[in-house]
Design a protein around this motif. Sequence first.
Motif, PDB file in Angstrom:
ATOM      1  N   LEU A  37       0.827  -1.212   0.000  1.00  7.63           N
ATOM      2  CA  LEU A  37       0.000   0.000   0.000  1.00  7.63           C
ATOM      3  C   LEU A  37       0.860   1.260   0.000  1.00  7.63           C
ATOM      4  CD1 LEU A  37      -2.842  -1.031   2.465  1.00  7.63           C
ATOM      5  CD2 LEU A  37      -3.015  -0.711  -0.012  1.00  7.63           C
ATOM      6  N   LEU A  38       1.936   1.257   0.769  1.00  9.79           N
ATOM      7  CA  LEU A  38       2.836   2.416   0.774  1.00  9.79           C
ATOM      8  C   LEU A  38       3.477   2.616  -0.599  1.00  9.79           C
ATOM      9  CD1 LEU A  38       4.615   2.134   4.232  1.00  9.79           C
ATOM     10  CD2 LEU A  38       3.117   3.968   3.449  1.00  9.79           C
ATOM     11  N   ALA A  39       3.901   1.525  -1.216  1.00  9.73           N
ATOM     12  CA  ALA A  39       4.502   1.618  -2.549  1.00  9.73           C
ATOM     13  C   ALA A  39       3.487   2.154  -3.555  1.00  9.73           C
ATOM     14  CB  ALA A  39       5.023   0.249  -2.983  1.00  9.73           C
ATOM     15  N   ALA A  40       2.237   1.698  -3.465  1.00  7.33           N
ATOM     16  CA  ALA A  40       1.194   2.176  -4.372  1.00  7.33           C
ATOM     17  C   ALA A  40       0.933   3.662  -4.166  1.00  7.33           C
ATOM     18  CB  ALA A  40      -0.087   1.374  -4.173  1.00  7.33           C
ATOM     19  N   LEU A  41       0.906   4.114  -2.920  1.00  5.70           N
ATOM     20  CA  LEU A  41       0.676   5.533  -2.650  1.00  5.70           C
ATOM     21  C   LEU A  41       1.827   6.394  -3.165  1.00  5.70           C
ATOM     22  CD1 LEU A  41      -0.807   5.367   0.951  1.00  5.70           C
ATOM     23  CD2 LEU A  41      -1.972   6.151  -1.104  1.00  5.70           C
ATOM     24  N   ILE A  42       3.047   5.922  -2.978  1.00  6.52           N
ATOM     25  CA  ILE A  42       4.210   6.667  -3.473  1.00  6.52           C
ATOM     26  C   ILE A  42       4.180   6.731  -4.989  1.00  6.52           C
ATOM     27  CG2 ILE A  42       6.731   6.596  -3.691  1.00  6.52           C
ATOM     28  CD1 ILE A  42       6.722   5.451  -0.781  1.00  6.52           C
ATOM     29  N   SER A  45       1.477   9.137  -6.138  1.00  5.49           N
ATOM     30  CA  SER A  45       1.873  10.521  -5.896  1.00  5.49           C
ATOM     31  C   SER A  45       2.874  11.001  -6.940  1.00  5.49           C
ATOM     32  CB  SER A  45       2.474  10.672  -4.500  1.00  5.49           C
ATOM     33  OG  SER A  45       1.505  10.406  -3.524  1.00  5.49           O
ATOM     34  N   LEU A  46       3.853  10.162  -7.251  1.00  7.71           N
ATOM     35  CA  LEU A  46       4.857  10.544  -8.245  1.00  7.71           C
ATOM     36  C   LEU A  46       4.239  10.669  -9.634  1.00  7.71           C
ATOM     37  CD1 LEU A  46       7.874   8.380  -7.070  1.00  7.71           C
ATOM     38  CD2 LEU A  46       7.573  10.850  -6.815  1.00  7.71           C
ATOM     39  N   ALA A  47       3.345   9.754  -9.977  1.00  5.61           N
ATOM     40  CA  ALA A  47       2.690   9.808 -11.283  1.00  5.61           C
ATOM     41  C   ALA A  47       1.834  11.064 -11.398  1.00  5.61           C
ATOM     42  CB  ALA A  47       1.844   8.556 -11.504  1.00  5.61           C
ATOM     43  N   ALA A  79       4.055  14.166 -11.814  1.00  2.08           N
ATOM     44  CA  ALA A  79       4.587  14.284 -13.172  1.00  2.08           C
ATOM     45  C   ALA A  79       3.503  14.791 -14.122  1.00  2.08           C
ATOM     46  CB  ALA A  79       5.119  12.933 -13.645  1.00  2.08           C
ATOM     47  N   LYS A  80       2.272  14.315 -13.966  1.00  2.00           N
ATOM     48  CA  LYS A  80       1.170  14.759 -14.817  1.00  2.00           C
ATOM     49  C   LYS A  80       0.893  16.245 -14.607  1.00  2.00           C
ATOM     50  CE  LYS A  80      -3.705  14.012 -15.788  1.00  2.00           C
ATOM     51  NZ  LYS A  80      -4.923  13.298 -15.410  1.00  2.00           N
ATOM     52  N   MET A  81       0.866  16.684 -13.359  1.00  2.00           N
ATOM     53  CA  MET A  81       0.580  18.086 -13.069  1.00  2.00           C
ATOM     54  C   MET A  81       1.692  18.990 -13.599  1.00  2.00           C
ATOM     55  SD  MET A  81      -2.332  18.428 -11.720  1.00  2.00           S
ATOM     56  CE  MET A  81      -3.055  17.000 -12.492  1.00  2.00           C
ATOM     57  N   LYS A  82       2.942  18.553 -13.472  1.00  2.00           N
ATOM     58  CA  LYS A  82       4.053  19.342 -14.006  1.00  2.00           C
ATOM     59  C   LYS A  82       3.935  19.481 -15.519  1.00  2.00           C
ATOM     60  CE  LYS A  82       7.461  18.306 -10.455  1.00  2.00           C
ATOM     61  NZ  LYS A  82       8.716  17.623 -10.141  1.00  2.00           N
ATOM     62  N   ARG A  83       3.570  18.383 -16.193  1.00  2.00           N
ATOM     63  CA  ARG A  83       3.401  18.420 -17.641  1.00  2.00           C
ATOM     64  C   ARG A  83       2.265  19.358 -18.033  1.00  2.00           C
ATOM     65  NH1 ARG A  83      -0.063  15.790 -20.589  1.00  2.00           N
ATOM     66  NH2 ARG A  83      -0.500  14.220 -19.017  1.00  2.00           N
TER      67      ARG A  83
END
Length: 50
Positions: A21-26, A29-31, A34-38
């Motif tokens: 679950l922690l890996a999925a949340l991280i 969040s990273l995905a 990246a989308k918002m920055k784009r």
Amino acid sequence: MPDLGKYAGDVLMAYGVTLLLLAALIWRSLARSAKMKRLLKEAEERRNHG
């Protein structure tokens, strides 16, 4: 590793689920970051060139 006795399977499964679950949340969040920055970069380019 401490001796967990008859609860070892349950405890280790709980740790495993928590780590997944922690890996999925991280990852999520990273995905999303990246989308918002784009999207922000595209909006800024439209504003400066349009």
